[in-house]
Structure formats: C-alpha cells, structure tokens
Design a protein around this motif. Structure first.
Motif, short mmCIF file in Angstrom:
data_model
loop_
_atom_site.label_atom_id
_atom_site.label_comp_id
_atom_site.label_asym_id
_atom_site.label_seq_id
_atom_site.Cartn_x
_atom_site.Cartn_y
_atom_site.Cartn_z
N MET A 69 17.47 30.54 -22.46
CA MET A 69 16.17 31.05 -22.12
C MET A 69 15.61 30.34 -20.90
SD MET A 69 15.57 33.51 -23.89
CE MET A 69 14.05 33.66 -22.98
N ALA A 81 12.67 36.92 -19.16
CA ALA A 81 13.99 36.77 -19.79
C ALA A 81 14.98 37.77 -19.20
CB ALA A 81 13.88 36.97 -21.29
N VAL A 99 13.80 36.21 -27.71
CA VAL A 99 12.78 35.88 -26.72
C VAL A 99 11.43 35.70 -27.40
CG1 VAL A 99 11.60 36.67 -24.62
CG2 VAL A 99 14.03 37.17 -24.95
N GLN A 100 11.08 36.66 -28.26
CA GLN A 100 9.77 36.59 -28.91
C GLN A 100 9.72 35.44 -29.92
OE1 GLN A 100 9.33 41.37 -28.63
NE2 GLN A 100 7.60 40.40 -29.63
N ARG A 112 15.35 40.93 -27.57
CA ARG A 112 13.93 40.61 -27.54
C ARG A 112 13.52 39.76 -28.75
NH1 ARG A 112 10.52 46.02 -29.06
NH2 ARG A 112 8.83 44.49 -29.02
N GLU A 139 9.13 32.26 -27.93
CA GLU A 139 7.73 32.20 -27.51
C GLU A 139 6.84 31.69 -28.64
OE1 GLU A 139 5.97 36.00 -26.68
OE2 GLU A 139 4.03 35.11 -26.14
N TRP A 178 7.03 37.22 -20.97
CA TRP A 178 8.24 36.58 -21.45
C TRP A 178 9.44 37.50 -21.36
CZ3 TRP A 178 10.06 31.99 -23.26
CH2 TRP A 178 9.13 30.95 -23.45
N LEU A 179 9.25 38.75 -21.78
CA LEU A 179 10.39 39.67 -21.83
C LEU A 179 10.87 39.99 -20.41
CD1 LEU A 179 12.03 40.93 -24.06
CD2 LEU A 179 10.56 42.93 -23.97
#
Lengths: 223, 221
Positions: free
Chosen positions: A190, A25, A158-159, A155, A162, A21-22
């Motif tokens: 995102m 992104a 992003v996290q 982050r 998720e 994911w990171l």
C-alpha cells in the motif's frame, strides 16, 4: 481539462477519504476543489452539479458522480479492485460494508457533544476490537493469504488499511490482539502505491480537521 | 435444503425489505426465518452465522451473506437488475444510494422520541418532495423512457417503487407534483412479478406499528 478525476469536498477526510485512498491505491492522480465556506456549496448546488445537493462529488469520465458508495464502486470496478467474479465481489462487499459501519462511528466521534464523547469513544473501540477486527483477523487466518479476497489486492484491503490507521490514531495499540492485521507486507504494498501518487496536497492534508470545517461537515451530513 | 434463499430477520421491513423486493421482482421464491426475541439473535451470533453479529443475513448459493447492500448487490447482479455496463451501474448506484438515504429517514420516523416526531415528519416530507423525487422525475422526463436506467427494468426501478409506496404511507398525496413518477408507479406495479408481490398474502411486510417498536428495540439493543 486535465482528464484527471476532480474531487469536490471539504479539505478534510469525512466521506471523501475512502475515495482518495482508492484512487491513490490504483495509482490514479486526482485534483481537488475544496469547499471552504457555505457559498462554495451553494454555488455547486445552483449550477446543478450535485444530484442530491450533497458532496462528495467526483468529476470522472464525463460524469459528475455523487454518493460515496456509487463513486467507490465505479472506481473499484474500473481499476480492477473489485474481485474477479460475483462471489469475490460478494465477499468484498460484505467486508467493505462492515468497514463503512465502523467508519461511521469514527466520523461521528468528532461531532459528538462533549458529554457524549466518552461513551461514543468506548463504543467505537468496543466495536473495532470485538466486532470488526476479529472478523478480518479470522478471514486472513482461515485462508492464510496476504490479501482479504482472491489472493490479490482489492478495495477491501485498501479500505481495511484506512480504517486500521484511523483506529490507531484513536488508540495506538488497538491491533495488539490481531497479529495478522499487523502484518506489514501488504501495508508496504500500500505504501508503494501511495508513493506513486503525486497528489501531495492529499498526502499533506491527511491530518484531522477541526473547528468550522467540522461544523460545515455536520451541516452537510445531517441535513 | 430447498435451494431457495433463506432470509433471517425480524418479521418486519427494516433493512431486509429492499432484499425481499429484489428477489420478488426477479421472480425468486424465498424462505424466511424470523428473529422474534433476543435469544433468536443470540443463537445466530453464537453459531457463527453472522459475520458482524448482525442481521439481515441471507443464506444464498452456499453463502451466509450479511450487510444489506452486499446482499442486494449480489442479487441484483445475479438476476440482471444492475444495468448492462459500468456506466449504467454508476447511474443505478447513484440513484439507489439517494433512495436508501430517504428510506433511512422514512424508517427511522417510528423510532423517534415523541417530541421529535413532528419535526422529523416535516423533514422527511421536505426531503422527499424537494430533494429526491424531483431528481427521479427529471431523469424520467429527460430520457422519456419507461425505466430509470438503460431502457430496461433494474434495481433502481424496484427500489424507487418501494420508496414511493412507503412515502405515500406517510403522506398519500406526496406525488402530487410528480406526474411522471405517478405513471412510473402504475407501470412498475403492473410488472407481473411485482404485481404479485403487491397482492395481499405475499411476503411483503406491512409498516411497523408503534406498539411493535419496543419489541424490536429489545431484540437488537
């Protein structure tokens, strides 16, 4: 050697997913080498690639990095997704660690014995809706900004995205009481970032894994 | 308000101990407020002091920080115990995360049911001597320097000393096959701030006694 980061893990989410994911992104293309049987793990261990004999392992910038948090910290710093100063980092770290705790509950759901699954599910949902999501809803409400920290993507966003998507897979209406978490604007941002990544394998395989991959994961995580 | 960091936790090691070590190594005086019964925890939860309703919580620099890694990261960065650049941080993070994995297993021994303790003990000793300590022995051997990363004291050295001492409480000769870790232990223990923390009467906490376990469980569960 392509110069792209190379991810070594099972073909499934587990502890590598936040890393995927990171990178996505950040718009960083990456390669993946899947462990499909025990021999694949044994081989990596024998050639000294795994500092503590475990995956995830990510080849990046000349290093063979292990330990999920170490890898995430490095990627976040490198691609400016870790806030602009120490205080912002402190907030990001607090939020992200809470998300990791919730993620652990989700990861362990699949490997619960059948007679414990229901209890585990109830606990997971309780923690998501009474402990973690309220904290993030309040953060967004208090500052009124689009992103969790420092008025820019980090982050933490992003996290959080998720984990929200994972929670919705378990219970589609889980964000019912959290209007700010539902806000689409930063989700759209995102999605744009996700579209920029051309690693279609990753996008295709974002589904659940099952069967022997699950028990392989269990063997790897628990021992 | 003294300006000193204030630590909220129960009067034991648990997840607060790495934070105490870092503050001590950095020479930072700190205060402690002990959670001794469930009500103490409930009170902190009710007054909104705990972001995720959990301790550890550390009041520091105007923040009420929670999550032990977040707190440790902040302290390490603030007091220059986190390497000088991104690559050094990457190494420190890898090593420290391995140590934390081992610490989890060391600490959870006392919370195992009686019929699982022996197996758990064997597993912990195996992991320490075959997975984790060999790595750190090799790091020291390969670069020949006194500290794990960047030729200066970092949180990696502090956490490793903590881990080594806890492992020795488990099995006193656990470093038998690791001569460089033995000299590392002696060397880091002699650093003045750390030496002070290792003296009797410091804020370092003893290992949990089995009879305390039910009380701790009652507070948190």
């Amino acid at each position: 050697m392509s110069g792209k980061p190379k991810l070594h893990y099972f073909n499934g989410r587990g502890r590598m997913e936040p890393i995927r994911w990171l990178l996505a992104a950040a718009g960083v293309e990456f390669e993946e080498s899947y462990l499909e049987k025990k021999d694949d793990l044994t081989k990596l261990r024998k050639d000294g690639s795994l500092l503590f004999q475990q995956v995830p392992m990510v080849e990046i910038d000349g290093m063979k990095m292990v330990q999920t948090r170490a890898i995430l910290n490095y990627i976040a710093m490198k691609y400016n997704l870790y806030g602009k100063d120490l205080k912002e980092r402190a907030l990001i770290d607090m939020y992200v660690e809470g998300i990791f705790d919730l993620n652990e509950l989700f990861i362990y759901y699949d490997i619960q014995p059948a007679d414990k699954k229901e209890q585990h599910f109830a606990n997971m949902m309780d923690k998501a809706t009474n402990r973690y999501f309220p904290a993030f809803e309040k953060v967004l409400k208090d500052h009124g900004q689009d992103f969790l920290v420092g008025n820019q993507l980090s982050r933490a966003d992003v996290q959080l995205l998720e984990i929200i998507l994972m929670a919705e897979e378990f219970k589609p209406d889980i964000l019912a009481k959290f209007p700010l978490l539902q806000v689409n604007e930063w989700r759209v941002l995102m999605d744009n970032a996700l579209e920029r990544t051309t690693d279609l394998n990753w996008l295709r395989n974002r589904g659940e894994w099952e069967g022997e991959e699950r028990s392989d994961l269990e063997n790897n995580q628990i021992c």
